[in-house]
Structure formats: structure tokens, C-alpha cells
Motif scaffolding. Structure first.
Motif, short mmCIF file in Angstrom:
data_model
loop_
_atom_site.label_atom_id
_atom_site.label_comp_id
_atom_site.label_asym_id
_atom_site.label_seq_id
_atom_site.Cartn_x
_atom_site.Cartn_y
_atom_site.Cartn_z
N ALA A 1 -2.45 4.78 -10.86
CA ALA A 1 -3.52 4.55 -9.89
C ALA A 1 -3.84 3.07 -9.75
O ALA A 1 -4.05 2.56 -8.63
CB ALA A 1 -4.77 5.33 -10.31
N ALA A 2 -3.87 2.38 -10.91
CA ALA A 2 -4.14 0.94 -10.85
C ALA A 2 -3.04 0.22 -10.10
O ALA A 2 -3.30 -0.72 -9.32
CB ALA A 2 -4.27 0.40 -12.28
N ALA A 3 -1.79 0.63 -10.36
CA ALA A 3 -0.67 0.00 -9.66
C ALA A 3 -0.74 0.27 -8.16
O ALA A 3 -0.47 -0.61 -7.34
CB ALA A 3 0.65 0.51 -10.23
N GLU A 4 -1.13 1.50 -7.81
CA GLU A 4 -1.25 1.84 -6.38
C GLU A 4 -2.36 1.03 -5.72
O GLU A 4 -2.21 0.53 -4.60
CB GLU A 4 -1.52 3.34 -6.25
CG GLU A 4 -1.67 3.82 -4.81
CD GLU A 4 -0.43 3.58 -3.97
OE1 GLU A 4 -0.57 3.42 -2.75
OE2 GLU A 4 0.68 3.53 -4.55
N ARG A 5 -3.48 0.89 -6.44
CA ARG A 5 -4.56 0.08 -5.89
C ARG A 5 -4.13 -1.36 -5.72
O ARG A 5 -4.43 -2.02 -4.70
CB ARG A 5 -5.79 0.15 -6.81
CG ARG A 5 -6.52 1.47 -6.75
CD ARG A 5 -7.89 1.36 -7.42
NE ARG A 5 -7.77 1.01 -8.83
CZ ARG A 5 -7.63 1.88 -9.82
NH1 ARG A 5 -7.58 3.18 -9.56
NH2 ARG A 5 -7.56 1.46 -11.06
N ALA A 6 -3.41 -1.87 -6.73
CA ALA A 6 -2.94 -3.25 -6.63
C ALA A 6 -1.97 -3.41 -5.48
O ALA A 6 -2.01 -4.41 -4.74
CB ALA A 6 -2.28 -3.66 -7.95
N ALA A 7 -1.07 -2.41 -5.30
CA ALA A 7 -0.12 -2.48 -4.21
C ALA A 7 -0.84 -2.41 -2.86
O ALA A 7 -0.49 -3.13 -1.90
CB ALA A 7 0.91 -1.36 -4.34
N GLN A 8 -1.85 -1.52 -2.78
CA GLN A 8 -2.62 -1.40 -1.54
C GLN A 8 -3.36 -2.70 -1.22
O GLN A 8 -3.39 -3.16 -0.07
CB GLN A 8 -3.62 -0.24 -1.69
CG GLN A 8 -4.43 0.05 -0.44
CD GLN A 8 -3.57 0.52 0.71
OE1 GLN A 8 -2.53 1.14 0.49
NE2 GLN A 8 -3.97 0.22 1.93
N GLN A 9 -3.94 -3.27 -2.26
CA GLN A 9 -4.64 -4.54 -2.05
C GLN A 9 -3.67 -5.64 -1.62
O GLN A 9 -3.99 -6.47 -0.75
CB GLN A 9 -5.36 -4.95 -3.34
CG GLN A 9 -6.53 -4.04 -3.70
CD GLN A 9 -7.09 -4.34 -5.07
OE1 GLN A 9 -6.58 -5.21 -5.78
NE2 GLN A 9 -8.13 -3.61 -5.46
N ALA A 10 -2.46 -5.61 -2.23
CA ALA A 10 -1.47 -6.62 -1.83
C ALA A 10 -1.04 -6.42 -0.38
O ALA A 10 -0.87 -7.40 0.37
CB ALA A 10 -0.26 -6.54 -2.77
N ARG A 11 -0.85 -5.13 -0.01
CA ARG A 11 -0.49 -4.86 1.39
C ARG A 11 -1.59 -5.30 2.34
O ARG A 11 -1.34 -5.90 3.40
CB ARG A 11 -0.20 -3.38 1.56
CG ARG A 11 1.13 -2.92 0.98
CD ARG A 11 1.53 -1.55 1.50
NE ARG A 11 0.58 -0.53 1.08
CZ ARG A 11 0.67 0.15 -0.07
NH1 ARG A 11 1.68 -0.09 -0.90
NH2 ARG A 11 -0.22 1.07 -0.38
N GLN A 12 -2.84 -5.00 1.97
CA GLN A 12 -3.96 -5.41 2.82
C GLN A 12 -4.02 -6.93 2.96
O GLN A 12 -4.27 -7.47 4.05
CB GLN A 12 -5.27 -4.87 2.26
CG GLN A 12 -5.40 -3.35 2.36
CD GLN A 12 -6.66 -2.83 1.69
OE1 GLN A 12 -7.39 -3.60 1.07
NE2 GLN A 12 -6.90 -1.52 1.83
N ALA A 13 -3.77 -7.60 1.82
CA ALA A 13 -3.80 -9.06 1.86
C ALA A 13 -2.69 -9.60 2.76
O ALA A 13 -2.90 -10.56 3.53
CB ALA A 13 -3.66 -9.62 0.44
N ARG A 14 -1.50 -8.98 2.64
CA ARG A 14 -0.40 -9.44 3.49
C ARG A 14 -0.70 -9.16 4.97
O ARG A 14 -0.42 -9.98 5.86
CB ARG A 14 0.90 -8.74 3.08
CG ARG A 14 1.48 -9.20 1.76
CD ARG A 14 2.92 -8.75 1.59
NE ARG A 14 3.03 -7.30 1.57
CZ ARG A 14 2.94 -6.56 0.46
NH1 ARG A 14 2.75 -7.17 -0.71
NH2 ARG A 14 3.05 -5.26 0.52
N THR A 15 -1.29 -7.97 5.22
CA THR A 15 -1.61 -7.61 6.60
C THR A 15 -2.62 -8.60 7.19
O THR A 15 -2.46 -9.07 8.34
CB THR A 15 -2.18 -6.19 6.66
OG1 THR A 15 -1.19 -5.28 6.14
CG2 THR A 15 -2.53 -5.79 8.08
#
Length: 525
Positions: free
Chosen positions: A398-412
Motif C-alpha cells: 500500500a505504501a509503495a502504491e501510494r508513493a507510486a500514485q504520488q509520483a505519477r501525480q507529481a509527474r502529471t
């Protein structure tokens, strides 16, 4: 060396099997006398032709020291011993060393000295196995199939058996300073000989073999009994009888009885049987020496029975007052083969046996319950550990998914404002019937941020660029080429995967697909 000099004897009594070796030099003999002060020395009956008379030590400086008979100046009964050297007591030294070696391994055994005395030692182990130590180099080795392992003494040869078995176990004897002999164990290997010798302390008796602690590979499992040599079997054996000046060796019942009497280890039943036999013999016409030996043995037997009875009574009294498992097992051993055990002692043992069996059954049941509880507790702990690992893995995922989501949001967020300009530049390139590069897009759009985009950020940007592209239309991103062809192909593969576009497997097919889509874009404008 004068072979007539007596170098071997026994300690304690005529029928003892405790061997003595007379030191050869005066200094060692003086030490021997001090060490064994008060201990009598005898020409034992366990020597071939031994007369059973007492011996003394003789100290010399011009020849070797030795034993001598009392009354050897012309009185007393003649001695029939022919061999009086060091090797004459090898069977007794072997028995002493083997008994000590077995006791150190928690094993007791029965020993026997086959006729003629001194030729061999037979060892019967509690599990039924039998060891045979062949010492007579003048007699052929008897490979008895009932013997678990045959061991050869010094100078004993059997080339035929060595060839068939591949090895032969051997012993040798070395003198110990101050008297006595040391027994060494070795294994003769066919074609190599006996390369190493071990003390008995380095040899372990296992259910399968004699194992050396120093050379485990050299001490082997007993091999099959050798088959007779056909050529040797066809030869005729001629027995040569050596003339002798002394009378024939006695094989009377006195010597036979005393040879097999072991007052220290025999059971009370055996000792009582021996007492009856001794009393019968004493009623016959005996030589005075034989009568004295029998009376000596009878005294020892009676004393042994009296000591055994006193000990049994003491243990049984303690067992009645305060029974313990240790006393119970000791009492069981003391009443074994004892015909004089009172009925009340037998009844007490029977009662305690039943009680002990109940206690043992309860202990076994309790131990079984404890084992089951331990297994259940171990299973509970394992399940709890598994659940904890699963929970930890879920939390990490879950933490990795949140981090990945946050990274995607940051890239977006980073590339969202760049997408319209890049889309416009790609459409213009399509109208002009050409392809473009990332540096050219930077120059055409004035967006310097394009220089600093990594692969993931470029992927996010092109995903936004293709947001309005329908599945039937070619992708605008196919117009972008990279300096590194593999990087460009990788970027296009990732875009297609994200957008659900079909992809060929090979790179050449992918390049053909890119050219085809670029052609469609150029024709469409």
C-alpha cells in the motif's frame, strides 16, 4: 635372550587373568617392586602348562631381570610352561585391554580363551556379535562364519584371506616402561600393508564396524568369511609332532572349572553351581596343589556370595523405606539369577514393577500431551508470524502504491502545462510531412523543461498528448525519434501498453509499424 627365563605371570592368585610382565633392567624392576608391594605373583593356570605356583622377581645386572618359581632350587612341582617370553601373556594383555576399552564405551562382554591357551581370545558382545583375536602364528586362522570380525595378532599371516577380503584387522603389542604391554590396532590393506596404528582409545565399536576416530575410511565393515583356497585344499597337510620332555598338559576338571570361574562378575546362580562342583572335586583324590587352589577359589566364592547377600539385603531395606527408581533398578540387578532371594523381596519387586509401569505410562502420556501442546503452540506462533508477514507485506504494498500514485501525480502536474504545446508541434510536423526530436520540440515550443524530462516524465507527457486520440487513429508520438533507437522503441512500447494499443514482438516489426503510422499521419494532414 634366554627363552627359559620367565618374563610373564599373573597378579593375585593362580587362576587370575591379570597379566604381569617383568621389567628387564634393574631400575625398572625396583620401581615394579615398589608399585606392586604386597601383591603376589603366580605362574598362572591361564598359561599353557602353567603350574599355579607362586613366583618371585630376580634382579640381575649381567642379564635381564625375570620371574622365578619359589622352590626353583630343586623342590616343588615341575612347571609345564614351554613359552615363557613376553608373547606368552599376549592373550591376557589383550583381554585386559579389550575389557577396559569396551567398558569405556559402556559395554561389558564375556571373554574366553580357546585351547590351546594363549592361541586366541574370543569376545562375546551383549548383542550376540563375536570377536575372535587369533594370536598363534603357527596355527592357520579359523574363519568361523559365526564370528562377526576376526583380528590377527603379531606375525599371523593369511595372504589368501587378505586377497579375498581386501583388508585384515591386526593388533600388536609394545612394551610399557616399568612393566606391562600396550595394545595397538591397525588395518592391513591389500597391496599397501599396515600403514597406521591406533591406540584402542581411538577405535569405536559401532553396530556396523570398528571405526577409527583418526582414520574413519581405513577401518571397515566386516567382510565375508574368505572361501578356502582350492589349490591349498588340494595339498595334503602333514602334522609334525614336536617331541617334548615334560609330561602332557593337564586337562583335568580342576583346571577347566577354575578357568571359567569369574567370582567378580559371575551371577550368584553361577557361583553357587561352581561351589557345588568345587565341593564335589574336593571329595576326590586330588593333588595337594589342586586341592589348595580349589579351597582358595571356594573361599572367594563364599565371600562373594556373602557380600552379594549383604548388599541385596541393604538395597531391599532402603527400597522398602524410601523406594526410588534408581534403587529399584539396582535391586532388579541384584536379584537376577539369585536362587536365595526371599519371596517377600520378589513380591516387593513385582509390586514396584507394576507401580513403575503405571508411572511410566503416565509419564509417557504427559510427555505426549506436552509434545502435542508444543506442536499446537508452534503452529499458532507460525500462523501469527505468517499473518504478521502478510500484514507487513500489504502495508508495504500500500505504501509503495501510494508513493507510486504520488509520483505519477507529481509527474502529471509537472508536464500537464506542456502537453498542448507539444501536441501542436507534433501536428505541425505531420502537416509538414516530417518527423521531429525532443531538442527540436524544445526549440519550436520554447519549453526548456523538455530537456530535463526523464523517461517516466516523457511517458506521462505523451499520455496527455494522446488523450484525445481515438483507438483507430495513429499516435502523434510516433513522429518523435530519439538519438538512441532503443530508447525510442522503449518509449513507444510503453506508450502503446498504457493506451492499450497492439504491439508486435520484434523490434523490426515495431519499426515497420512506426513507419506505417507516420505515413498515415502525413497523409491525413
Amino acid at each position: 635372550m634366554d627363552r627359559r627365563l620367565i618374563q610373564t605371570a599373573v597378579f593375585g592368585s593362580p587362576d587370575s587373568d591379570d597379566p604381569a610382565l617383568c621389567p628387564e633392567i634393574p631400575e625398572e624392576l625396583e620401581a615394579f617392586r615398589r608399585e606392586h608391594a604386597g601383591v603376589t605373583i603366580w605362574c598362572g593356570t591361564r598359561f599353557e602348562g602353567g603350574c599355579g605356583r607362586q613366583l618371585t622377581t630376580r634382579l640381575y645386572t649381567d642379564k635381564i631381570c625375570h620371574f622365578a618359581h619359589y622352590g626353583s632350587g630343586g623342590t616343588g612341582r615341575p612347571c609345564g610352561r614351554k613359552d615363557r617370553g613376553k608373547d606368552d601373556a599376549n592373550h591376557l594383555f589383550a583381554k585386559a585391554h579389550l575389557a577396559s576399552w569396551l567398558r569405556a564405551q559402556g559395554t561389558t562382554a564375556e571373554f574366553d580363551f580357546p585351547e590351546p591357551l594363549g592361541s586366541a581370545v574370543t569376545v562375546r558382545l551383549p548383542d550376540g556379535r563375536k570377536l575372535h583375536l587369533h594370536l598363534d602364528r603357527n596355527q592357520p586362522v579359523s574363519w568361523d562364519p559365526t564370528v562377526w570380525e576376526t583380528i590377527l595378532g603379531p606375525g599371523v599371516r593369511d595372504p589368501h584371506a587378505l586377497i579375498q577380503r581386501g583388508y585384515l584387522h591386526r593388533v600388536r603389542f609394545d612394551d610399557r616402561p616399568g612393566g606391562g604391554r600396550i595394545l595397538l590396532f591397525g588395518t592391513e590393506i591389500h597391496g599397501r600393508g599396515t600403514e597406521h596404528w591406533d591406540t584402542l582409545e581411538d577405535i569405536v565399536l559401532t553396530p556396523e564396524a570398528l571405526v577409527s576416530r583418526t582414520r574413519p575410511a581405513d577401518v571397515r565393515t566386516p567382510a565375508p568369511v574368505p572361501q578356502p583356497d582350492k589349490e591349498a585344499a588340494e595339498r595334503q597337510i602333514v602334522t609334525i609332532t614336536r617331541p617334548t620332555t615334560s609330561g602332557p598338559r593337564r586337562t583335568d576338571p580342576v583346571q577347566k572349572l577354575l578357568r571359567h570361574l569369574h567370582t567378580d562378575t559371575d551371577t550368584p546362580g553361577k557361583i553357587k553351581t561352581a561351589i557345588g562342583a568345587i565341593e564335589k572335586l574336593l571329595q576326590t583324590d586330588l593333588h595337594p596343589d589342586d586341592a589348595n587352589r580349589l579351597r582358595f577359589a571356594l573361599t572367594r566364592c563364599l565371600r562373594r556370595l556373602e557380600e552379594h547377600t549383604q548388599r541385596r539385603q541393604s538395597v531391599m531395606l532402603q527400597l522398602r523405606q524410601k523406594p526410588t527408581e534408581g534403587l529399584y533398578h539396582l535391586a532388579i540387578e541384584l536379584i537376577r539369577d539369585d536362587p536365595d532371594v526371599p519371596q517377600e523381596d520378589s513380591d516387593l519387586i513385582d509390586s514396584l514393577t507394576a507401580r513403575l509401569e503405571r508411572v511410566r505410562a503416565e509419564r509417557q502420556a504427559a510427555a505426549q500431551r506436552a509434545r502435542e501442546e508444543r506442536r499446537e503452540e508452534k503452529a499458532r506462533q507460525a500462523e501469527a508470524a505468517r499473518q504478521a508477514r502478510e500484514k507487513e507485506k500489504a502495508a508495504q504494498a500500500a505504501a509503495a502504491e501510494r508513493a507510486a500514485q504520488q509520483a505519477r501525480q507529481a509527474r502529471t502536474e509537472k508536464v500537464r502545462m506542456l502537453a498542448p504545446a507539444v501536441r501542436g508541434a507534433l501536428k505541425k510536423a505531420a502537416r509538414e510531412d516530417r518527423i521531429t526530436t525532443w531538442p527540436e520540440l524544445r526549440d519550436k515550443t520554447g519549453l526548456r523543461q523538455l530537456n530535463r524530462l526523464d523517461h517516466e516524465e516523457k511517458l506521462e507527457l505523451l499520455t496527455l498528448v494522446e488523450a484525445d486520440t481515438t483507438p483507430e487513429e495513429p499516435l502523434w508520438s510516433t513522429l518523435i525519434t530519439e538519438d538512441n533507437d532503443s530508447a525510442g522503441l522503449r518509449l513507444h512500447r510503453d506508450i502503446c501498453r498504457l493506451l492499450g494499443r497492439p504491439l508486435p514482438v520484434g523490434d523490426m516489426d515495431l519499426i515497420d509499424q512506426l513507419h506505417a503510422e507516420r505515413g498515415r499521419l502525413h497523409r491525413r494532414q
